[in-house]
Write a protein that holds these residues in place. Structure first.
Motif, PDB file in Angstrom:
ATOM      1  N   LEU A  60     -17.058  -6.033 -61.720  1.00  8.91           N
ATOM      2  CA  LEU A  60     -17.078  -4.225 -62.126  1.00  8.91           C
ATOM      3  C   LEU A  60     -18.929  -4.402 -62.306  1.00  8.91           C
ATOM      4  O   LEU A  60     -19.405  -3.797 -62.252  1.00  8.91           O
ATOM      5  CB  LEU A  60     -16.102  -4.417 -62.775  1.00  8.91           C
ATOM      6  N   ARG A  61     -19.273  -5.250 -63.935  1.00 12.62           N
ATOM      7  CA  ARG A  61     -20.344  -5.360 -64.471  1.00 12.62           C
ATOM      8  C   ARG A  61     -21.532  -6.445 -62.886  1.00 12.62           C
ATOM      9  O   ARG A  61     -22.211  -5.262 -62.933  1.00 12.62           O
ATOM     10  CB  ARG A  61     -19.997  -6.969 -65.156  1.00 12.62           C
ATOM     11  N   ALA A  62     -20.721  -7.334 -62.269  1.00  8.15           N
ATOM     12  CA  ALA A  62     -21.808  -7.666 -60.831  1.00  8.15           C
ATOM     13  C   ALA A  62     -21.980  -6.582 -60.165  1.00  8.15           C
ATOM     14  O   ALA A  62     -22.920  -6.130 -60.198  1.00  8.15           O
ATOM     15  CB  ALA A  62     -21.052  -8.673 -61.007  1.00  8.15           C
ATOM     16  N   THR A  63     -20.938  -5.922 -59.846  1.00 10.09           N
ATOM     17  CA  THR A  63     -21.092  -4.166 -58.799  1.00 10.09           C
ATOM     18  C   THR A  63     -22.158  -3.479 -59.497  1.00 10.09           C
ATOM     19  O   THR A  63     -23.192  -3.114 -59.008  1.00 10.09           O
ATOM     20  CB  THR A  63     -20.029  -3.964 -58.497  1.00 10.09           C
ATOM     21  N   ASN A  64     -21.983  -3.755 -60.854  1.00 12.95           N
ATOM     22  CA  ASN A  64     -23.339  -2.167 -61.351  1.00 12.95           C
ATOM     23  C   ASN A  64     -24.421  -3.019 -61.769  1.00 12.95           C
ATOM     24  O   ASN A  64     -25.728  -2.002 -62.200  1.00 12.95           O
ATOM     25  CB  ASN A  64     -22.184  -1.863 -62.587  1.00 12.95           C
ATOM     26  N   SER A  65     -24.711  -3.965 -61.480  1.00 10.60           N
ATOM     27  CA  SER A  65     -25.733  -4.408 -61.059  1.00 10.60           C
ATOM     28  C   SER A  65     -27.258  -4.436 -60.250  1.00 10.60           C
ATOM     29  O   SER A  65     -28.039  -5.055 -59.758  1.00 10.60           O
ATOM     30  CB  SER A  65     -25.368  -6.707 -61.971  1.00 10.60           C
ATOM     31  N   VAL A  66     -26.558  -4.661 -58.764  1.00 10.74           N
ATOM     32  CA  VAL A  66     -26.925  -3.791 -57.926  1.00 10.74           C
ATOM     33  C   VAL A  66     -26.939  -2.719 -57.200  1.00 10.74           C
ATOM     34  O   VAL A  66     -26.519  -2.005 -56.755  1.00 10.74           O
ATOM     35  CB  VAL A  66     -26.327  -5.270 -56.800  1.00 10.74           C
ATOM     36  N   LEU A  69     -25.983  -1.507 -53.842  1.00 15.86           N
ATOM     37  CA  LEU A  69     -24.023  -1.369 -53.920  1.00 15.86           C
ATOM     38  C   LEU A  69     -23.842   0.450 -54.736  1.00 15.86           C
ATOM     39  O   LEU A  69     -21.952   1.110 -54.709  1.00 15.86           O
ATOM     40  CB  LEU A  69     -23.940  -2.244 -54.796  1.00 15.86           C
ATOM     41  N   LYS A  70     -25.103   0.840 -55.281  1.00 16.11           N
ATOM     42  CA  LYS A  70     -23.931   2.966 -56.307  1.00 16.11           C
ATOM     43  C   LYS A  70     -24.799   3.184 -55.378  1.00 16.11           C
ATOM     44  O   LYS A  70     -24.899   4.646 -55.342  1.00 16.11           O
ATOM     45  CB  LYS A  70     -24.642   2.248 -57.255  1.00 16.11           C
ATOM     46  N   ILE A  84     -21.015   3.502 -61.393  1.00 13.80           N
ATOM     47  CA  ILE A  84     -20.241   3.264 -60.521  1.00 13.80           C
ATOM     48  C   ILE A  84     -19.016   3.030 -61.092  1.00 13.80           C
ATOM     49  O   ILE A  84     -18.872   1.821 -61.957  1.00 13.80           O
ATOM     50  CB  ILE A  84     -19.881   3.124 -58.860  1.00 13.80           C
ATOM     51  N   GLU A  85     -18.011   2.910 -61.344  1.00 12.50           N
ATOM     52  CA  GLU A  85     -16.294   2.650 -61.301  1.00 12.50           C
ATOM     53  C   GLU A  85     -15.980   2.050 -60.323  1.00 12.50           C
ATOM     54  O   GLU A  85     -15.716   1.635 -59.713  1.00 12.50           O
ATOM     55  CB  GLU A  85     -15.401   3.965 -61.936  1.00 12.50           C
ATOM     56  N   VAL A  86     -14.084   1.274 -60.550  1.00 15.47           N
ATOM     57  CA  VAL A  86     -13.476   0.530 -59.562  1.00 15.47           C
ATOM     58  C   VAL A  86     -11.975   0.923 -59.520  1.00 15.47           C
ATOM     59  O   VAL A  86     -11.095   1.403 -60.450  1.00 15.47           O
ATOM     60  CB  VAL A  86     -13.917  -0.724 -60.144  1.00 15.47           C
ATOM     61  N   MET A  87     -11.348   1.067 -58.734  1.00 16.56           N
ATOM     62  CA  MET A  87      -9.955   1.911 -58.184  1.00 16.56           C
ATOM     63  C   MET A  87      -9.780   0.332 -58.133  1.00 16.56           C
ATOM     64  O   MET A  87      -9.804  -0.840 -57.191  1.00 16.56           O
ATOM     65  CB  MET A  87     -10.255   2.429 -57.255  1.00 16.56           C
ATOM     66  N   PHE A 137     -17.220   5.299 -56.767  1.00 15.71           N
ATOM     67  CA  PHE A 137     -16.732   3.653 -57.433  1.00 15.71           C
ATOM     68  C   PHE A 137     -16.894   3.002 -56.036  1.00 15.71           C
ATOM     69  O   PHE A 137     -17.301   3.428 -54.705  1.00 15.71           O
ATOM     70  CB  PHE A 137     -14.794   4.332 -56.992  1.00 15.71           C
ATOM     71  N   PHE A 138     -16.122   1.822 -56.603  1.00 15.39           N
ATOM     72  CA  PHE A 138     -15.664   0.375 -55.192  1.00 15.39           C
ATOM     73  C   PHE A 138     -14.322   0.386 -54.985  1.00 15.39           C
ATOM     74  O   PHE A 138     -13.094   0.520 -56.375  1.00 15.39           O
ATOM     75  CB  PHE A 138     -16.722  -0.143 -55.439  1.00 15.39           C
ATOM     76  N   CYS A 139     -14.130  -0.459 -54.510  1.00 18.71           N
ATOM     77  CA  CYS A 139     -12.052  -0.306 -54.406  1.00 18.71           C
ATOM     78  C   CYS A 139     -12.357  -2.587 -54.301  1.00 18.71           C
ATOM     79  O   CYS A 139     -13.071  -3.225 -53.667  1.00 18.71           O
ATOM     80  CB  CYS A 139     -11.404  -0.187 -53.000  1.00 18.71           C
TER      81      CYS A 139
END
Length: 217
Positions: A60-66, A69-70, A84-87, A137-139
């Motif tokens: 989740l942290r890594a995804t929000n760093s790019v 991806l948001k 963004i959050e994660v499901m 969000f992302f999955c």
């Protein structure tokens, strides 16, 4: 109301690529990378916390760093969420799954405090998907029984900008991490930045306990 910024597509450096890939029937690509995870696993074990939750929080942290991806399409606008959050799916007693919604938090302790009760409830409820209207969000799914080398992901609709990720079984100190990216927003460079950040967080799991700013909060 969920905050986001509108991207001015007339001055957006990515406009030509965005317009090009938006014409594709399926502009998405999958990338699978083996990530060193032994230290993350040992840290979870030493601290008596869930390896699944610690890995999910790092993802989740890594995804929000790019930023790429948001980014999403909302009506006729291109937007970018500040956060963004994660499901993620949780296995139920009848071996189905119930998805839970996990918010990005400032540190792992806040994350596990919020997520653990949701997981326990999901385990005892009937299997069912979680349907949401927004795309902030992302999955992310864990496949702990298989150390895979490639995977494709189901798509609700071709061309969805929501990233979909799966990570697998720990073997020889590594876990496979596969993610589906939308090429209208994400190139190999941006995908690589995600994996590089994930590698850094897995290599320094103590950083997940240190507070970091969460945009939009």
């Amino acid at each position: 109301m969920i905050a986001y910024k509108i991207i001015d597509t007339q001055t957006w450096p990515r406009k030509a690529h965005f317009d090009f890939y938006r014409q594709f029937a399926n502009p998405c690509f999958n990338l699978c990378v083996p990530i060193e995870a032994q230290r993350l696993y040992e840290t979870a074990k030493d601290n008596g916390v869930s390896f699944f939750q610690l890995a999910l929080y790092a993802i989740l942290r890594a995804t929000n760093s790019v930023p790429q991806l948001k980014q999403r399409v909302l009506g006729d606008k291109v937007i970018e969420y500040p956060n963004i959050e994660v499901m993620t799916p949780i296995m139920t007693a009848n071996e189905g799954f119930r998805q839970i919604w996990c918010e990005n938090t400032a540190d792992f302790l806040s994350f596990t405090k919020a997520v653990t009760p949701q997981i326990e409830i999901a385990k005892t409820t009937e299997a069912a998907p979680l349907r949401v209207q927004k795309e902030n969000f992302f999955c992310a799914s864990c496949l702990p029984w298989v150390h895979f080398s490639a995977i494709t992901h189901a798509e609700f609709s071709f061309g969805s900008a929501v990233p979909t990720l799966t990570w697998g079984k720990l073997k020889d100190g590594k876990i496979p991490v596969a993610c589906k990216f939308n090429h209208a927003f994400v190139d190999g460079l941006h995908a690589s930045r995600f994996f590089m950040q994930l590698e850094a967080l897995f290599a320094d799991p103590d950083s997940l306990w240190r507070e970091h700013p969460v945009e939009g909060r």
